[in-house]
Motif scaffolding. Structure first.
Motif, mmCIF file in Angstrom:
data_model
loop_
_atom_site.group_PDB
_atom_site.id
_atom_site.type_symbol
_atom_site.label_atom_id
_atom_site.label_comp_id
_atom_site.label_asym_id
_atom_site.label_seq_id
_atom_site.Cartn_x
_atom_site.Cartn_y
_atom_site.Cartn_z
ATOM 1 N N GLY A 36 15.218 16.146 -6.976
ATOM 2 C CA GLY A 36 15.693 17.168 -7.913
ATOM 3 C C GLY A 36 16.962 17.843 -7.431
ATOM 4 O O GLY A 36 17.896 18.057 -8.206
ATOM 5 N N TYR A 37 17.013 18.156 -6.144
ATOM 6 C CA TYR A 37 18.204 18.785 -5.586
ATOM 7 C C TYR A 37 19.410 17.855 -5.699
ATOM 8 O O TYR A 37 20.489 18.266 -6.120
ATOM 9 N N LEU A 38 19.238 16.600 -5.309
ATOM 10 C CA LEU A 38 20.354 15.659 -5.311
ATOM 11 C C LEU A 38 20.859 15.384 -6.720
ATOM 12 O O LEU A 38 22.063 15.324 -6.957
ATOM 13 N N VAL A 39 19.933 15.238 -7.668
ATOM 14 C CA VAL A 39 20.338 15.031 -9.067
ATOM 15 C C VAL A 39 21.041 16.284 -9.577
ATOM 16 O O VAL A 39 22.105 16.205 -10.188
ATOM 17 N N GLY A 40 20.468 17.445 -9.284
ATOM 18 C CA GLY A 40 21.037 18.706 -9.747
ATOM 19 C C GLY A 40 22.397 19.017 -9.151
ATOM 20 O O GLY A 40 23.199 19.725 -9.748
ATOM 21 N N SER A 41 22.646 18.482 -7.955
ATOM 22 C CA SER A 41 23.941 18.741 -7.325
ATOM 23 C C SER A 41 24.994 17.720 -7.735
ATOM 24 O O SER A 41 26.118 17.754 -7.252
ATOM 25 N N GLY A 42 24.628 16.829 -8.635
ATOM 26 C CA GLY A 42 25.608 15.888 -9.173
ATOM 27 C C GLY A 42 25.853 14.655 -8.322
ATOM 28 O O GLY A 42 26.839 13.961 -8.521
ATOM 29 N N ARG A 43 24.967 14.369 -7.397
ATOM 30 C CA ARG A 43 25.124 13.182 -6.550
ATOM 31 C C ARG A 43 24.987 11.909 -7.375
ATOM 32 O O ARG A 43 24.255 11.866 -8.359
ATOM 33 N N MET A 78 30.353 19.159 -2.947
ATOM 34 C CA MET A 78 30.090 19.316 -1.529
ATOM 35 C C MET A 78 30.724 18.103 -0.879
ATOM 36 O O MET A 78 30.462 16.975 -1.290
ATOM 37 N N SER A 79 31.570 18.333 0.093
ATOM 38 C CA SER A 79 32.232 17.194 0.730
ATOM 39 C C SER A 79 31.194 16.308 1.417
ATOM 40 O O SER A 79 30.097 16.765 1.761
ATOM 41 N N LYS A 80 31.556 15.059 1.605
ATOM 42 C CA LYS A 80 30.651 14.132 2.288
ATOM 43 C C LYS A 80 30.347 14.633 3.693
ATOM 44 O O LYS A 80 29.230 14.495 4.171
ATOM 45 N N ARG A 81 31.360 15.221 4.342
ATOM 46 C CA ARG A 81 31.161 15.742 5.705
ATOM 47 C C ARG A 81 30.150 16.886 5.706
ATOM 48 O O ARG A 81 29.251 16.942 6.538
ATOM 49 N N THR A 82 30.293 17.818 4.755
ATOM 50 C CA THR A 82 29.364 18.940 4.656
ATOM 51 C C THR A 82 27.952 18.435 4.400
ATOM 52 O O THR A 82 27.000 18.843 5.073
ATOM 53 N N TYR A 83 27.818 17.531 3.428
ATOM 54 C CA TYR A 83 26.500 16.995 3.103
ATOM 55 C C TYR A 83 25.906 16.260 4.303
ATOM 56 O O TYR A 83 24.731 16.403 4.620
ATOM 57 N N VAL A 101 19.307 23.402 2.640
ATOM 58 C CA VAL A 101 20.238 24.087 1.731
ATOM 59 C C VAL A 101 19.606 25.375 1.228
ATOM 60 O O VAL A 101 20.236 26.445 1.250
ATOM 61 N N ASN A 102 18.365 25.307 0.784
ATOM 62 C CA ASN A 102 17.679 26.499 0.278
ATOM 63 C C ASN A 102 17.522 27.554 1.371
ATOM 64 O O ASN A 102 17.685 28.746 1.121
ATOM 65 N N ARG A 103 17.222 27.108 2.591
ATOM 66 C CA ARG A 103 17.052 28.042 3.712
ATOM 67 C C ARG A 103 18.370 28.757 4.021
ATOM 68 O O ARG A 103 18.400 29.976 4.213
ATOM 69 N N VAL A 104 19.465 28.007 4.072
ATOM 70 C CA VAL A 104 20.772 28.600 4.348
ATOM 71 C C VAL A 104 21.143 29.599 3.251
ATOM 72 O O VAL A 104 21.605 30.712 3.537
#
Length: 134
Positions: A36-43, A78-83, A101-104
Motif C-alpha cells: 500500500g505504501y509503495l503504490v501510494g507513493s507512486g512507485r 523520493m530519490s532512489k538514494r533516499t528510498y 517512513v511512518n516512524r520518521v
C-alpha cells in the motif's frame, strides 16, 4: 479456503502456465502495508515487485485484490538514494520500509523544533525568530 500465492501458483501450474521460480508466501499485514505504501507513493510496479520479492504480475493481482490502484497514486517523489537509505534502515531493523517512513514522520511531527531544523528554509527561520523573540 484462504487464497494465497501458493494456491495461485499451483492452480496456474496445473493449467500449463509457466512456473515462477520465486518462493511464494501468503500476504502478511506487513507485506500488505508495504504494498500500500509503495503504490501510494507512486512507485513503479517493477520496483514494488523487487521490494516485495515477487513478480510484477503478482503485484497487479494483489493491488486489485486489496482495492488499490496504480492510476490514483499521487506523484510523491523520493530519490532512489533516499528510498535506498530508508530501505536499508528497515532491513537492518527487520521491518518494512513503510514502517520506517511512518516512524520518521511520527518523530518529526511530534517535535516541531526538530521538524523545522530538518526543513531549514525561510519559514523555519521565521519559526525560530518567533521562538527567541520573546
Amino acid at each position: 479456503m484462504q487464497w494465497s500465492d501458493n494456491n495461485y501458483a499451483a492452480a496456474n501450474s496445473s493449467r500449463g502456465v509457466s512456473k515462477v521460480t520465486e518462493k511464494y508466501d501468503t500476504w502478511t499485514e506487513d507485506r500488505i502495508a508495504t504494498l500500500g505504501y509503495l503504490v501510494g507513493s507512486g512507485r513503479e510496479v517493477e520496483t514494488i515487485a523487487e521490494e516485495l520479492g515477487t513478480t510484477a504480475g503478482n503485484c497487479y493481482r494483489q493491488v486489485a485484490r486489496f482495492g488499490l490502484s496504480f492510476r490514483t497514486a499521487p506523484g510523491i517523489s523520493m530519490s532512489k538514494r533516499t528510498y535506498s537509505n530508508i530501505q536499508a534502515a528497515a532491513h537492518r531493523r527487520g521491518t518494512a520500509t513503510a514502517t520506517i517512513v511512518n516512524r520518521v514522520l511520527r518523530i518529526l511531527g511530534e517535535d516541531p523544533t526538530l521538524l523545522e531544523n530538518c526543513l531549514d528554509d525561510e519559514k523555519s527561520k521565521e519559526y525560530f525568530r518567533g521562538l527567541y523573540s520573546n
